[in-house]
Design a protein around this motif. Structure first.
Motif, short mmCIF file in Angstrom:
data_model
loop_
_atom_site.label_atom_id
_atom_site.label_comp_id
_atom_site.label_asym_id
_atom_site.label_seq_id
_atom_site.Cartn_x
_atom_site.Cartn_y
_atom_site.Cartn_z
N UNK A 166 60.10 32.94 78.54
CA UNK A 166 58.98 33.59 77.88
C UNK A 166 59.49 34.68 76.96
N UNK A 205 43.02 21.76 85.03
CA UNK A 205 43.84 20.56 84.85
C UNK A 205 45.07 20.56 85.75
N UNK A 221 52.51 37.99 86.82
CA UNK A 221 51.45 37.02 86.53
C UNK A 221 51.95 35.62 86.82
N UNK A 236 45.74 15.41 84.15
CA UNK A 236 44.54 15.49 83.31
C UNK A 236 44.38 14.18 82.53
N UNK A 244 48.85 25.55 75.65
CA UNK A 244 48.80 24.32 76.43
C UNK A 244 47.33 23.93 76.57
N UNK A 273 44.48 20.91 77.97
CA UNK A 273 44.29 19.67 78.72
C UNK A 273 42.81 19.34 78.77
N UNK A 306 39.74 17.16 80.68
CA UNK A 306 39.35 16.42 81.88
C UNK A 306 37.97 15.83 81.66
N UNK A 338 37.13 25.85 76.96
CA UNK A 338 37.42 27.13 77.58
C UNK A 338 38.85 27.51 77.25
N UNK A 348 41.79 30.24 78.01
CA UNK A 348 42.13 31.28 78.96
C UNK A 348 43.21 32.17 78.37
N UNK A 349 42.87 33.42 78.16
CA UNK A 349 43.84 34.40 77.65
C UNK A 349 44.31 35.21 78.84
N UNK A 350 45.54 35.03 79.21
CA UNK A 350 46.03 35.69 80.42
C UNK A 350 46.76 36.96 80.06
N UNK A 351 46.95 37.78 81.09
CA UNK A 351 47.66 39.03 80.83
C UNK A 351 49.16 38.79 80.67
N UNK A 368 50.20 36.60 78.39
CA UNK A 368 50.31 36.47 76.94
C UNK A 368 49.93 37.76 76.23
N UNK A 388 40.42 22.50 78.32
CA UNK A 388 40.83 23.80 78.81
C UNK A 388 42.15 24.18 78.18
N UNK A 426 45.30 27.05 77.73
CA UNK A 426 45.96 28.22 78.29
C UNK A 426 46.92 28.74 77.24
N UNK A 476 50.06 30.62 76.53
CA UNK A 476 51.24 31.07 77.26
C UNK A 476 51.80 32.33 76.62
#
Lengths: 266, 359
Positions: free
Chosen positions: A32, A80, A123, B45, B63, B65, B67, B91, B93-96, B98, B153, B155, B157
């Motif tokens: 990363x 997924x 995370x 998926x 990423x 996928x 379904x 959807x 998803x913005x994660x902490x 990234x 969905x 994600x 990264x």
């Protein structure tokens, strides 16, 4: 559809492994670009990517402790990834339980007194699940923390173990986890201490001891694999820094680097 | 890098607007960082794709996928008041991981913003979700009764700039990789003496499998066909929408901004185009003479059917844009999107061929 048997007559499991055989372990460190440390780890088809940010100044002042670092753990389980049900929200009970389990596993291991008034963010991004998710998350977190250079007292190696009749199985897939009584254990390989033990089903006491000892040994095997991965990564770092004199082997060079950095001989 | 000072912003904006524009990594104004796209990254998926823009420290990775779930059209009609022949939900998803410096609220805001952008720019593509009047939607199982609900969905990264383009490239790869399971319609036939009563519950009477040619009013259920492959890909995949983000400066625009460039030129125009496959193989607009797989166009454009369709447009960021500029921006955007679509289609087709030859 015919039901898959957990263990065949000749002691082969549904994916062709022996009872005490672990799945393929794939480790990749530092992939990363922005995180302080990151690790991608997969046990067979269960793969997770863990990123560590920190130790750094806490986002909210109220969260800080004056004498130690604060640990925060987050997890993302996309739909997924193959787990049951759709995407899990942030305040879902299962998710909260998962993150607090990981947090309490690492809190005594990370030398938080070295980083007062700071925050370490872990995370866990789940890419695919095929059983043993907590095991993969803990192993990947250990490696990500090492990649980030966070001081720890030991590696934390996790393993799952189940009981089928009288035979203990290691490193479970989804099928085995759903059907059999199983436990997840995390061990500290150098001191042979245990730091996490979760059990959600019933196991007879006589069998438990046997499984427990087996888990301890399996943890040491995983430790060996993790050591290899860390050494490979450090070799690459050392070579690129030009510190390798060429005559020395990579291993002793990195021992030198480790000692210089004031860490015990790991 | 996550927040830059006013003088840095002005420095970057000035060098981009100058006579001989300079970018930090030496690219041209219209040059993309290396794009890596692959399909089939999430085997569990129905379709998945990954896009990586940039190399080394400067990468944006997404990423995606998809379904598929079966939904009852009548229940959906009651719940949302719309009759559909297929539904799409997106959807992001913005994660902490990234966005390590964002608070939880900011993450949620960003996530819903990107989700709605993705949905708007994808859901208007005609072949995926045509209007309810036509029954030939690809996501329909039994018309008016059961349909597929496609959940895309995504994600993120990591984000080093231009996340919307990367998101779309990955979504396109996931839709390219999507396999819709083949279904067979089932008809219930009561005993000979009684009149056909579809509402009667299944009793001891036999179920008959029909090859799908019967009138749809008699079809009440479906079954999955037992096949080795995972299903059929979407028709006309080459016409999936492509998105380009034009970052706007007062005098010009540039593509594929890095993080610092995004901070210095916050006004962005996202354009989504879809091209029919014949439009991509010819460099000039030509009359189409062959049979068309799409529903027939309105009469006045039968002779010159559009081969590039603007699926959606979104202006984001602070700043304003004189109306007169839009026409030229659309024209430029179309040509960038055309080359991007051509490149993506070639790469994905090549990958498909490689995978098919490996099997």
């Amino acid at each position: 559809m015919s039901r898959q048997e957990i263990l065949s007559a000749h002691n082969y499991r549904s994916d062709g492994r022996r009872p005490k055989e672990l799945r393929d372990l794939v480790i990749s460190l530092g992939s990363h670009p922005h995180a302080t440390g990151s690790a991608y780890l997969s046990h067979g088809l269960t793969s997770v990517l863990v990123t560590v940010h920190g130790p750094r100044e806490a986002k909210s002042r109220s969260n800080t402790q004056h004498d130690r670092a604060v640990l925060s753990v987050g997890v993302d389980l996309p739909a997924f990834s193959g787990g049951t049900g759709g995407r899990r929200g942030k305040s879902d009970k299962r998710t909260l339980e998962f993150t607090s389990t990981v947090k309490s596993t690492f809190e005594p291991i990370i030398q938080t007194h070295l980083y007062p008034r700071s925050q370490i963010d872990i995370f866990i991004q789940v890419i695919q699940q095929d059983g043993a998710l907590l095991q993969a998350a803990i192993n990947a977190t250990t490696l990500a923390l090492i990649d980030a250079g966070v001081a720890m007292s030991d590696y934390v190696c996790a393993i799952t173990c189940a009981l089928h009749d009288t035979i203990s199985l290691l490193d479970l897939t989804n099928l085995e986890e759903n059907d059999l009584p199983n436990l997840t254990a995390a061990v500290l390989p150098r001191s042979s201490k245990i730091t996490l033990l979760t059990l959600e089903t019933r196991i007879h006491l006589d069998r438990f001891e046997e499984m427990f000892k087996l888990a301890g040994e399996a943890g040491k095997v995983i430790h060996g694999e993790m050591l290899n991965a860390v050494h490979t990564r450090t070799d690459a770092l050392v070579k690129s820094m030009g510190a390798d004199s060429g005559a020395q082997s990579g291993r002793s060079a990195d021992k030198q680097v480790m000692i210089d950095a004031d860490m015990d001989d790991i | 890098m996550f927040s830059i000072s006013k003088s840095e912003q002005s420095y970057i904006a000035t060098s981009l607007s100058s006579e001989k524009p300079l970018r930090a990594d030496g690219r041209d104004l219209l040059e993309y960082r290396p794009i890596h796209v692959e399909c089939g990254v999430a085997p569990l998926a129905n379709g998945s794709g990954r896009a990586i823009v940039g190399v080394g420290d400067d990468t944006t990775e997404v990423l995606v996928a998809g379904k598929l779930e079966v939904e009852d059209t009548e229940e959906e009609l009651q719940e949302s008041g719309e009759a559909t022949n297929g539904r799409l939900t997106c959807y992001v998803s913005c994660t902490s991981a990234a966005y390590p410096y964002h608070t939880n609220n900011q993450l949620e805001d960003l996530s819903s913003d990107l989700s709605s952008t993705l949905f708007q720019l994808l859901s208007s593509s005609a072949f995926l979700l045509p209007d309810t009047a036509s029954n030939n939607s690809q996501l329909s199982i039994i018309p008016q009764r059961k349909h597929w609900h496609l959940t895309l969905e995504a994600v993120i990264i990591c984000d080093s700039g231009n996340v919307v383009d990367a998101l779309f490239i990955a979504a396109r790869a996931a839709l390219w990789d999507l396999r819709i399971p083949k279904t067979r319609s089932l008809e219930y036939r009561g005993p000979q003496t009684q009149t056909m009563d579809i509402d009667q519950g299944p009793g001891h009477d036999a179920f008959k499998t029909v090859a799908g040619k019967k009138e749809s009013t008699h079809v009440i259920d479906f079954e999955l066909e037992d096949n080795w492959d995972d299903g059929v890909p979407l028709e006309d995949r080459e016409a999936l929408p492509v998105c380009v983000t034009l970052n706007l400066l007062p005098s010009k625009h540039f593509l594929d901004a890095s993080l610092q460039e995004e901070r210095s030129a916050p006004l962005k125009l996202h354009l989504a185009f879809s091209f029919t496959s014949s439009a991509l193989s010819s460099s000039k607009a030509q009359e189409m003479t062959g049979p068309m797989t799409r529903p027939p166009p309105p009469p006045d454009s039968i002779r010159n059917p559009p081969n590039a369709v603007l699926q959606g447009m979104r202006l984001s960021g602070s700043g304003d844009l004189p109306i007169g500029y839009i026409r030229s921006l659309l024209k430029d955007g179309e040509s960038y999107a055309r080359s991007l679509a051509y490149a993506l289609n070639s790469k994905l087709r090549e990958d498909d061929r490689k995978r098919a030859s490996e099997l």
